[in-house]
Design a protein around this motif. Sequence first.
Motif, mmCIF file in Angstrom:
data_model
loop_
_atom_site.group_PDB
_atom_site.id
_atom_site.type_symbol
_atom_site.label_atom_id
_atom_site.label_comp_id
_atom_site.label_asym_id
_atom_site.label_seq_id
_atom_site.Cartn_x
_atom_site.Cartn_y
_atom_site.Cartn_z
ATOM 1 N N VAL A 1 24.985 9.790 -23.769
ATOM 2 C CA VAL A 1 24.996 11.035 -22.811
ATOM 3 C C VAL A 1 26.409 11.294 -22.362
ATOM 4 O O VAL A 1 27.031 12.136 -22.386
ATOM 5 N N LEU A 2 26.931 9.996 -21.778
ATOM 6 C CA LEU A 2 28.277 10.075 -21.303
ATOM 7 C C LEU A 2 29.239 10.329 -22.349
ATOM 8 O O LEU A 2 30.195 11.470 -22.105
ATOM 9 N N PHE A 3 29.140 10.083 -23.644
ATOM 10 C CA PHE A 3 29.892 10.306 -24.659
ATOM 11 C C PHE A 3 29.986 11.851 -24.914
ATOM 12 O O PHE A 3 30.912 12.598 -24.869
ATOM 13 N N VAL A 4 28.794 12.409 -25.098
ATOM 14 C CA VAL A 4 28.709 13.740 -25.369
ATOM 15 C C VAL A 4 29.081 14.519 -24.231
ATOM 16 O O VAL A 4 29.910 15.943 -24.461
ATOM 17 N N SER A 5 28.932 14.381 -22.988
ATOM 18 C CA SER A 5 29.394 15.103 -21.756
ATOM 19 C C SER A 5 30.861 14.984 -21.516
ATOM 20 O O SER A 5 31.320 16.163 -21.575
ATOM 21 N N ILE A 6 31.443 13.856 -22.113
ATOM 22 C CA ILE A 6 33.013 13.941 -21.951
ATOM 23 C C ILE A 6 33.552 14.785 -23.024
ATOM 24 O O ILE A 6 34.447 15.418 -22.718
ATOM 25 N N GLN A 7 32.770 14.577 -24.176
ATOM 26 C CA GLN A 7 33.225 15.613 -25.361
ATOM 27 C C GLN A 7 33.174 16.848 -24.953
ATOM 28 O O GLN A 7 34.234 17.672 -25.310
ATOM 29 N N ASN A 8 32.253 17.470 -24.226
ATOM 30 C CA ASN A 8 32.210 18.830 -23.928
ATOM 31 C C ASN A 8 32.332 19.086 -22.624
ATOM 32 O O ASN A 8 32.059 20.281 -22.118
ATOM 33 N N ARG A 9 33.136 18.322 -21.698
ATOM 34 C CA ARG A 9 33.492 18.386 -20.203
ATOM 35 C C ARG A 9 32.210 19.065 -19.507
ATOM 36 O O ARG A 9 32.413 19.842 -19.037
ATOM 37 N N ARG A 10 31.180 18.028 -19.502
ATOM 38 C CA ARG A 10 30.222 18.432 -18.489
ATOM 39 C C ARG A 10 30.249 17.508 -17.467
ATOM 40 O O ARG A 10 30.470 16.243 -17.692
ATOM 41 N N PRO B 1 26.230 13.400 -16.768
ATOM 42 C CA PRO B 1 26.748 12.134 -16.507
ATOM 43 C C PRO B 1 26.123 11.590 -15.056
ATOM 44 O O PRO B 1 25.749 10.409 -15.034
ATOM 45 N N ILE B 2 26.338 12.396 -14.061
ATOM 46 C CA ILE B 2 25.994 11.969 -12.765
ATOM 47 C C ILE B 2 24.603 11.461 -12.693
ATOM 48 O O ILE B 2 24.170 10.532 -12.229
ATOM 49 N N GLY C 1 23.189 7.919 -12.430
ATOM 50 C CA GLY C 1 22.417 7.645 -11.230
ATOM 51 C C GLY C 1 20.926 6.913 -11.560
ATOM 52 O O GLY C 1 20.312 5.842 -10.898
ATOM 53 N N GLN C 2 20.215 7.237 -12.831
ATOM 54 C CA GLN C 2 19.269 6.656 -13.087
ATOM 55 C C GLN C 2 19.700 5.216 -13.684
ATOM 56 O O GLN C 2 18.698 4.386 -13.504
ATOM 57 N N LEU C 3 20.732 5.076 -14.474
ATOM 58 C CA LEU C 3 21.230 3.710 -14.990
ATOM 59 C C LEU C 3 21.518 2.879 -13.788
ATOM 60 O O LEU C 3 20.886 1.575 -13.629
ATOM 61 N N ALA C 4 21.914 3.312 -12.620
ATOM 62 C CA ALA C 4 22.152 2.639 -11.437
ATOM 63 C C ALA C 4 20.961 1.982 -10.794
ATOM 64 O O ALA C 4 20.901 0.747 -10.490
ATOM 65 N N ILE C 5 19.836 2.795 -10.895
ATOM 66 C CA ILE C 5 18.421 2.269 -10.301
ATOM 67 C C ILE C 5 18.024 1.339 -11.138
ATOM 68 O O ILE C 5 17.662 0.223 -10.927
ATOM 69 N N SER C 6 18.003 1.527 -12.584
ATOM 70 C CA SER C 6 17.569 0.414 -13.251
ATOM 71 C C SER C 6 18.160 -0.829 -13.145
ATOM 72 O O SER C 6 17.897 -2.077 -13.077
ATOM 73 N N PHE D 1 22.652 21.844 -22.872
ATOM 74 C CA PHE D 1 22.962 20.995 -21.788
ATOM 75 C C PHE D 1 22.165 21.240 -20.511
ATOM 76 O O PHE D 1 21.675 20.613 -19.701
ATOM 77 N N ASP D 2 21.813 22.747 -20.552
ATOM 78 C CA ASP D 2 20.719 23.182 -19.306
ATOM 79 C C ASP D 2 19.566 22.277 -19.506
ATOM 80 O O ASP D 2 18.776 21.762 -18.373
ATOM 81 N N ALA D 3 18.999 22.136 -20.659
ATOM 82 C CA ALA D 3 17.710 21.406 -20.933
ATOM 83 C C ALA D 3 17.820 19.813 -20.754
ATOM 84 O O ALA D 3 17.085 19.346 -19.932
ATOM 85 N N LEU D 4 19.080 19.338 -20.992
ATOM 86 C CA LEU D 4 19.521 17.984 -20.700
ATOM 87 C C LEU D 4 19.550 17.795 -19.240
ATOM 88 O O LEU D 4 18.957 16.929 -18.718
ATOM 89 N N ASN D 5 20.127 18.575 -18.604
ATOM 90 C CA ASN D 5 20.318 18.380 -16.866
ATOM 91 C C ASN D 5 18.944 18.438 -16.236
ATOM 92 O O ASN D 5 18.610 17.580 -15.494
ATOM 93 N N MET D 6 18.123 19.241 -16.556
ATOM 94 C CA MET D 6 16.960 19.636 -15.919
ATOM 95 C C MET D 6 15.817 18.304 -16.475
ATOM 96 O O MET D 6 15.270 17.978 -15.257
ATOM 97 N N ASN D 7 16.033 17.977 -17.696
ATOM 98 C CA ASN D 7 15.035 16.820 -17.989
ATOM 99 C C ASN D 7 15.437 15.602 -17.498
ATOM 100 O O ASN D 7 14.730 14.745 -17.133
#
Lengths: 642, 141, 361, 160, 283
Positions: free
Chosen positions: A81-90, A94-95, A99-104, A218-224
């Motif tokens: 996710v980080l990779f594609v987000s950086i690629q597409n400047r989103r 990533p946040i 966040g999710q990874l931090a919890i884990s 990305f809309d779908a990704l963000n909401m999910n």
Amino acid sequence: MSSLIVFLVAFPLVIGALLLGVHSGKLRNVIVVLAGLIVAGASIVTAATFGNGNALFFGLPNGLTLGQGLLVVEVLMAAFVLFVSIQNRRVLAPILVLGQLAISFYLELAGKMPEIDAGRLFWFDRLSMVMVLIIGIIGTLICIHSLGYMRDYHRSSPMIKGRRTAFFCLLFVFLGSMFGLVVSNYLPLMLVFWEITTLCSFLLIGYTRTEETIGYAFDALNMNMLGGLAFSGAILLLINGNQTLDLAKLTSGPASAALLPALALLCLAGLTKAAQMPFSRWLLGAMYAPSPTSALLHSSTMVKAGVFLLLRLSPAIAGSDLGTMVAFIGMLTFLFVSLVGLTEQNTKKVLAYSTIGSLGLIVGCAGLGSPELIWVGVMIIIFHALAKGLLFLVVGTIENRFYTKDMENFDTLLSRLPLVSALALVGIAGMFIAPFGVVVAKWTAIRAFLEIPGWQGAALLVIMAFGSSFTIFYWGKLLIKVLSMKSVTEYERSIQKRISSFEWIAEIALAAGVLAVTFFLAAISEQVVGPFALATFKGTSQSFLHVEPVMLATMIVAVLFLPVLALWASRHENYNMSDFYAAGRPVTNGNVVGMALGGTRAVTLRNYYLEGVVNGQLVFRAGTTICAALLIAALAAGMVGR
Amino acid sequence: MSFFSKSPWILHYDASSCNGCDIEVLACLTPLYDVERFGVVNTGNPKHADILLITGSVNERNIDIIENLYRQMPDPKVVVAVGACACSGGIFARAYNIQGGIDKVLPVDVYVPGCAARPESIIDGVIKGIGALEMKRKKSA
Amino acid sequence: MKRTIIPFGPQHPVLPEPLVLDLILEDERVVDAVPTIGYIHRGLEMMVERVEYTEMGFVAERICGICSFMHGMGYCVSLEAIMNVEVPERARWLRIIWAEISRVQSHLLWLGLGADAFGFENLFMHCWRMREEILDIFEKTTGGRIIHSVNRIGGVKRDVSDAELAAIVVKLEELGKAFEKTANVFGKDPSIRHRLSGVGVLSADDARAVDAVGPMARASGVVMDTRLSGTYGYDQVDFEPVTETAGDCLARVVVRMREVQQSIGLVRQAVEKMPKGEGMPLENKPRGNPVGETYTRLEQPRGEVLYYVKANGTKNLERFRARTPTFANIPAMIKLVRGCDLADVPNIILTIDPCISCTER
Amino acid sequence: MDREAFLARVGEYHKEGRRLALINVTTLVPAAAPAHGAKPEAAATEASVGETAAPDQFEITWVFENDKDATLEKIREQVGPADIIPSISEFFGAAFLYENEIHELFGLNVEGINLDLQGQLYKTATKVPFSHAAVKARLEALAAKTAAAAEAKATTEAKA
Amino acid sequence: MNPIVYAVLFVLLAPVFGGLLAGIDRIASARMQSRVGPPLLQPFYDLGKLLQKDARQVNPLVEPLLLGHVGFMAATGAMLVGGVDLIFVAFVFALAALFLVLAAGTVNSPYSFTGAERELVVLLAAEPFFILMLAAICKVTDASSYQGVLSSAVMVAPKLPGVLLAFTFVATIKLRKSPFDISTSHHAHQELVSGLTSDMSGRLLAYVEMAHWYESAILASFVILFFNWSVPLGLLAFAVIYAAEVLVDNSTSRAKWQLVLRSTWAVTLLLAGGNVLALFLLK
């Protein structure tokens, strides 16, 4: 049982990986068909070995443990996710994923993860069985359909770079993870599958990789991912509160106040995945994905994960303020999207609105929670998966023939693609004509609402009365368009012959499924859904379906009426038996009328979209706002344990 | 048993009339004459009509329209030509754009004279038309 | 985007006459309307080649069966102007009386048709029932219900006795009272207001720009009434042209309703002011053949009509041209139909009170 | 006709707030043409309007009306069948009906109508019924018929 | 008596009832317009004639769909009085109405299609009310079938005055009365010619007429539900409502579809919805 489940999850993943390396179309066809048959067979075998229908709990087969597997998968996904987000400047994705990874990591590194009960990783009951069968059979059919669809898709839009290896790989990966999701009992395990389906959806929506589709992806990704984050948050809350991560134990009865905050977050996760307002936008954007994707992910299965989770939670949240508010979010979503659907011209979007609406009904049932309503919820899942899957596939087929998704261009479809029209009619009948399950379900729901005391009951009744009437309008419009006829040219007649047999097989099988389910309505209710509802709510034995013979007869007549009629009528060579009325003007060829200034013109007719009475965008925004407020209220209620 | 005599539905078309006969046709529906007593309904739609009531004469442009309307009427059907123009072209028979009475195009069953035809004679024409309708039905049956 | 095309007419029950429109709709909003006429064109102006000027008046009457009296009168007035014939006074008053009665007849007919088009059956029937009483007056005084043939060049053919005229006034005033109730319904019924108020609004500037005439223009606040110029004896009666300012369909209905009462008043005034007595001269027969040309204007029920007559000294006129009010109002109608609802189309078409037969001749 | 001056004058009338009342065309048929019952009387011939007509010309008149004083202003031109007449629909929107009509009935070419129905207004059986050829043909046929009738009458009377 | 007997009786007698009602309607309308009007049996003469006449079909679908329309309309009535669940009946009722829309819509011609669309709008307007009405009646009486409601000790009308009032409003749509006769017209002087029946002739039109008679009978049966303690009183109430409809039909103009939709929804929501809310709160 456990090895079957592992097979169901692992086999598609393996096939998916294998397909990545297959570039030959013919070989891919063979692999997909064979693998699909194996998956479908395995799901049927799984259902058949289920035994007496009591819930089963089991772990991994001998010698296998989860170990750090979950964390590894999560890290890999986060990295992607980080990779594609950086690629597409989103930024947002990533946040959320971090966040999710931090919890884990927090839970893992702080050593807070409780001991896993290795024997209760999976939970298989009648609901899981229904879901497994849906995924296995409908999923396979849609994969087979894709073989034909994707060929034509790329033929009709040569500008899109073919990535069919990735496409089929994703379909199978998705199937595997979906199997995993519906049988998981251990929440962190479920979360991983949950996130894989999110990613699959993201990648498939962005399939064409245009600016527009990437935006929707990305809309779908963000909401999910927001839902995923809420899911993680729920796990965190549960662990901090020394509560169990065992879903079955969590939902064995009305939840204590201490549990409700975590359940509220789980509800949020379910609502996002089920595309309920205020999160409905992502599912509409998802309609830009190839149609089989819409059929598989965005109507038949993935979005069902959300309502599946809510149905699971239903016994725990029923009766609480949280449950009621979740129910109202669902019912209001149903009302608003049905109203918006009246103003929509893009057929796939109409189907999307209808999907969101049906999911809303299920959410409503889950939130209120009673044996009858759970029965309704599961019934809608079954019918909706079959009928809507079929409709999406049919729309896909039409789209590849006429290069349009606009409902207005579907007119005289019966003359041009008679068999496809008949299949579409089966699907539409399945969604809304009286006999089929969805209306039977609505009817039972209304009966159940009558028993709910206070203003809630009245409100639900009014919502239901209006919401289900709205659906008549857009289905009616679609029916008018599909059923209209004209004289066709030789060329138009030949179009239907060029539909691939993959598409035919899948669509006919699904249509047969819709019909079969109708005929065996009573059996399904008695054997599967009814017992499940009773088991979930520990209710006393009762019959849910009050179908009398006369009703059954009416249903069957109504079911078969339109498709059979369509097939019969399409055999007539002469569609234009006499001219229609055109105020005395000359009519030729069934649709060409003389014009005021001389010359002739083919008649064009446009459905009503209630312009000036219903403003779709406004309604959508209002619905989103109201439901967002309700959601905040629901979360707040959950947090304070009500 | 035949119901045609009890339920003649009419379609009125103004071919190139001066409005005089048209208005008298409409006047037949209104309280003073009230043809609904005889089951007459002014349908406005050829597909529902049994009797085609034409006022005015045939001209270059409406000739096709008259034919279309007649063709769209289901059998049995009769044509009643109302007024001098519909019968023969009337005062305009020699005008450059007039081809003549309705019988240039359609088989006329009843001719109603008058300029403008009076409501009484129009009703009379319709009743005569019913007779023709009955005969046509018997012939086709 | 796909749009619905409705072929409106030539055969359409809303209007007994063939008017043709191609309506292009989105939902039910008319985004474009392409008009044409011509289904009723007879070639009436050419009849001057065949019919002698003394008989041409009968052809002129058949320009239209609703305002046939006015057309006959217009023709005769034109010829009288060319041939310098003085019309006897009683004949002039009789013409005014008949003209105003035929205005009442025409407006009642139109109000009924309008009511029928928006589905108000009772009003339709009641208006037409009242109209039958007017037709009785016509039949009694002229011998014809629709076509009267009572005008002659130089006067009128028949006299109406003073007693009969008094009876007509009584009858008309009774009718006026009964009509008052009907008018109340037209003006105040909420369902009619829903259909007519604010629909098809023609501003005063627009009315001038498209050269609208008659009630159409007066409903938009344009004061124009050919009777104001005082010809044909209208200078001896008191009247104010009826105007409304809203310019919508309702205003056009109201103007015509008020004109019904106005015309009844004018008939009463005319009967009071006309010279009384039996056996007064009614006709000054013209001599010889006409030479010259003239433009004649009259205020018909539908608005100003303009006749152009050119004579060259033979028995046959060289040119006869009638510009009827509908001809002048069609541009306004087309302007209003664009952008309205499909359901408003009949109302808008009808509120110009179209007479296609007049327009096409 | 002087196109510029004409349009300028029309524009002036438009500015004054006049209404377009009529555009009329008369087919000028020379008086020599046979007319029905043509017995021109002595007094009439002197003032005959038709005398000034050049052969095969049309007389076209634009009539503008003033609401206030009810006066009529006229512009009158004589045009030949091939002349191009400028449309005034730019000033008076309602002109299109008149102009379409004179194009169709008289065969005159009007340029720049804002709603050009392209000869679809009346679709008459006799194309261009008021062209010189059509009018003359009708009048000649009529005269021949009248003569024949008179002759027949004369012979029957003679026989009697 | 066995409910099946009721069902059979309904199928047989409803057309007679509907036809007579239409006959009375036409005479009453004529009298209101100071006319004499046709004979009482005129609707039957019309039906007979239509059946004897040639039918011009535009495409092969229309006739079966219209048969479906009549069939389902009759089935709705039969199921209603035959004791089938009332809410299920509401759905079948909507389905029956939909078949008419489809029959007109498939013709693919401007007038039929526009009529069909308007009928769909009208269906959209009226449908919520019927679901709500039947649900409310079930709620009040705790019954689920026609017989159950009739034998209930609870009097329905006093408890559901708002719903009954809304019914008189919405019935205007189902009876095709002005101001709501927007999709079809018995008088033909409207912009849509004959609306959705524009392209139906002969027996096809007869089917539409028959279905309409069944529909009238169904509406009468609904009114009886409100007056469940006395069937004669219910029939009387229906007569009163119908008389009011005829009066309204003749003395109002045809509304536009936007108003039909808005006003019907508003009435359903305020009168019927308000009544239902009160019911739930008080019970």
